[in-house]
Design an enzyme around this catalytic site. Structure first.
Site, short mmCIF file in Angstrom:
data_model
loop_
_atom_site.label_atom_id
_atom_site.label_comp_id
_atom_site.label_asym_id
_atom_site.label_seq_id
_atom_site.Cartn_x
_atom_site.Cartn_y
_atom_site.Cartn_z
N LYS A 18 0.86 -1.19 -0.08
CA LYS A 18 0.14 -0.06 0.09
C LYS A 18 0.68 1.25 0.00
O LYS A 18 0.77 2.32 -0.70
CB LYS A 18 -1.04 -0.06 1.11
CG LYS A 18 -1.74 -1.11 1.18
CD LYS A 18 -3.01 -1.03 2.33
CE LYS A 18 -2.33 -1.04 3.99
NZ LYS A 18 -1.78 -2.32 4.15
N ARG A 92 -10.43 0.59 7.43
CA ARG A 92 -10.23 -0.73 7.85
C ARG A 92 -11.29 -1.55 8.56
O ARG A 92 -11.24 -2.56 9.08
CB ARG A 92 -8.89 -0.86 8.77
CG ARG A 92 -7.64 -0.76 7.97
CD ARG A 92 -6.52 -0.48 8.82
NE ARG A 92 -5.33 -1.37 8.25
CZ ARG A 92 -4.02 -0.73 8.11
NH1 ARG A 92 -3.87 0.58 8.06
NH2 ARG A 92 -3.21 -1.50 7.87
N ARG A 131 11.64 -6.20 5.76
CA ARG A 131 11.20 -5.19 5.78
C ARG A 131 11.83 -4.23 6.76
O ARG A 131 12.02 -4.46 8.03
CB ARG A 131 9.55 -4.95 5.79
CG ARG A 131 9.29 -3.47 6.01
CD ARG A 131 7.97 -3.25 5.53
NE ARG A 131 6.85 -3.69 6.24
CZ ARG A 131 5.68 -3.39 6.58
NH1 ARG A 131 4.91 -2.85 5.37
NH2 ARG A 131 4.87 -3.78 7.42
N ARG A 164 10.08 -1.85 12.01
CA ARG A 164 8.77 -1.39 12.59
C ARG A 164 8.47 -2.17 13.94
O ARG A 164 8.67 -3.31 13.83
CB ARG A 164 7.86 -1.41 11.59
CG ARG A 164 7.24 0.13 11.18
CD ARG A 164 6.22 -0.18 10.07
NE ARG A 164 5.08 -0.68 10.58
CZ ARG A 164 3.99 -0.64 9.55
NH1 ARG A 164 4.08 -0.24 8.42
NH2 ARG A 164 2.81 -1.28 10.02
N ARG A 175 -2.32 -8.80 13.65
CA ARG A 175 -2.62 -7.72 12.48
C ARG A 175 -3.39 -8.65 11.45
O ARG A 175 -4.38 -8.18 11.06
CB ARG A 175 -1.18 -7.12 11.96
CG ARG A 175 -0.68 -5.97 12.92
CD ARG A 175 0.75 -5.85 12.52
NE ARG A 175 0.69 -4.86 11.33
CZ ARG A 175 1.93 -4.92 10.56
NH1 ARG A 175 3.06 -5.44 10.99
NH2 ARG A 175 1.96 -4.02 9.28
P1 AMP Z 1 0.06 0.40 8.50
O1 AMP Z 1 0.97 1.26 8.76
O2 AMP Z 1 -0.95 0.69 7.35
O3 AMP Z 1 0.33 -1.00 8.46
O4 AMP Z 1 -0.75 0.56 9.72
C1 AMP Z 1 -0.04 0.32 11.17
C2 AMP Z 1 -1.12 0.30 12.25
O5 AMP Z 1 -1.64 1.36 12.47
C3 AMP Z 1 -2.32 -0.73 12.28
O6 AMP Z 1 -2.03 -2.36 12.64
C4 AMP Z 1 -3.36 -0.17 13.21
O7 AMP Z 1 -2.82 -0.38 14.61
C5 AMP Z 1 -2.97 1.16 13.11
N1 AMP Z 1 -4.25 1.77 11.93
C6 AMP Z 1 -3.69 2.22 10.59
N2 AMP Z 1 -4.64 2.49 9.82
C7 AMP Z 1 -5.99 2.30 10.57
C8 AMP Z 1 -7.26 2.23 10.59
N3 AMP Z 1 -7.82 2.75 9.41
N4 AMP Z 1 -8.08 1.94 11.40
C9 AMP Z 1 -7.50 1.60 12.79
N5 AMP Z 1 -6.25 1.24 13.01
C10 AMP Z 1 -5.30 1.54 11.81
#
Ligand code: AMP
Length: 224
Positions: A18, A92, A131, A164, A175
């Site tokens: 993404k 999400r 990563r 991360r 996740r």
């Molecule tokens: P990402 O960077 O997209 O992998 O997101 C990392 C973490 O941020 C996720 O595992 C969630 O804990 C939180 N997060 C990101 N986007 C959302 C969302 N739309 N709703 C809820 N939690 C989110």
């Protein structure tokens, strides 16, 4: 001729690409891309109350509450969004998808498509294992193919590469569970509205982007 507006959501499991595709959209289409995960990581780094709350979910691989994610997006839109924009990793949950529909209806700017990057779980585990992420610009790289070592510097901005906090196997399992339980229903939500475009995420970034361009070239044409 005026370029078509892109108002997209970019969804898919962890490490499906993404963030990488969001950057390609910024480069090629000059559209703003908002990653809710990046917004929340910045809140955590700043030590704000929102960041403290978000960390208590994110560090364990859980989704933050809908109200926190929706507030981040509303704040961004209120800052003066143009006619094109992309949300990476939002919505999400079906609750977030409904909230986004309402917010965009108020702005008179409905979504033009929902892009869904597909990647199988063994490929996800491999990508997460390799990563590293730049602490400064937030870009991710694969150790072995894009950068030589885990503890090097970012080839784009020279920042420090880090792993991360939520990219360990146990947190990744949570996740993925959250994705299966809360995010996959969002796919049906957009399919039923004729907005869903399914993209094969296991290819090179350029090949994936070519699929995205084809899937968004004609807003009337659904591929799913
Ligand atoms: P990402 O960077 O997209 O992998 O997101 C990392 C973490 O941020 C996720 O595992 C969630 O804990 C939180 N997060 C990101 N986007 C959302 C969302 N739309 N709703 C809820 N939690 C989110």
């Amino acid at each position: 001729m005026k370029a078509a507006a892109h108002r997209l959501v970019l969804l898919g499991p962890p490490a499906s690409g993404k963030g990488t595709q969001g950057r390609l959209m910024e480069e090629h289409w000059h559209v703003p891309v908002v990653s809710v995960g990046d917004v929340l990581r910045r809140e955590i780094a700043s030590g704000s109350p929102v960041g403290k709350e978000a960390a208590s979910f994110m560090n364990f691989g859980r989704l933050v509450p809908d109200r926190v994610a929706v507030a981040a997006v509303e704040a961004w839109l209120a800052g003066g969004a143009g006619e094109s924009f992309v949300f990476d990793g939002f919505p999400r949950t079906v609750g977030q998808a409904r909230a986004l529909d309402e917010v965009l209806a108020r702005h008179g700017a409905p979504l033009t498509a929902a892009l869904w990057l597909e990647l199988d779980e063994s490929a996800i585990a491999g990508r997460v294992d390799r990563r590293v992420t730049c602490a400064d610009c937030g870009r991710s790289f694969q150790v072995g193919s894009q950068v030589a070592a885990r503890d090097g510097v970012c080839p784009v901005c020279g920042g420090k590469l880090t792993v991360r906090k939520d990219d360990d196997p146990v947190t990744l399992a949570e996740r993925l569970e959250q994705y299966r339980e809360h995010t996959t229903p969002v796919k049906d939500f957009y399919a039923s509205r004729g907005l869903l475009r399914v993209i094969e995420g296991g290819r090179t970034p350029e090949e994936v982007f070519a699929q995205i361009e084809a899937a968004t070239a004609n807003p009337q044409e659904a591929t799913a």
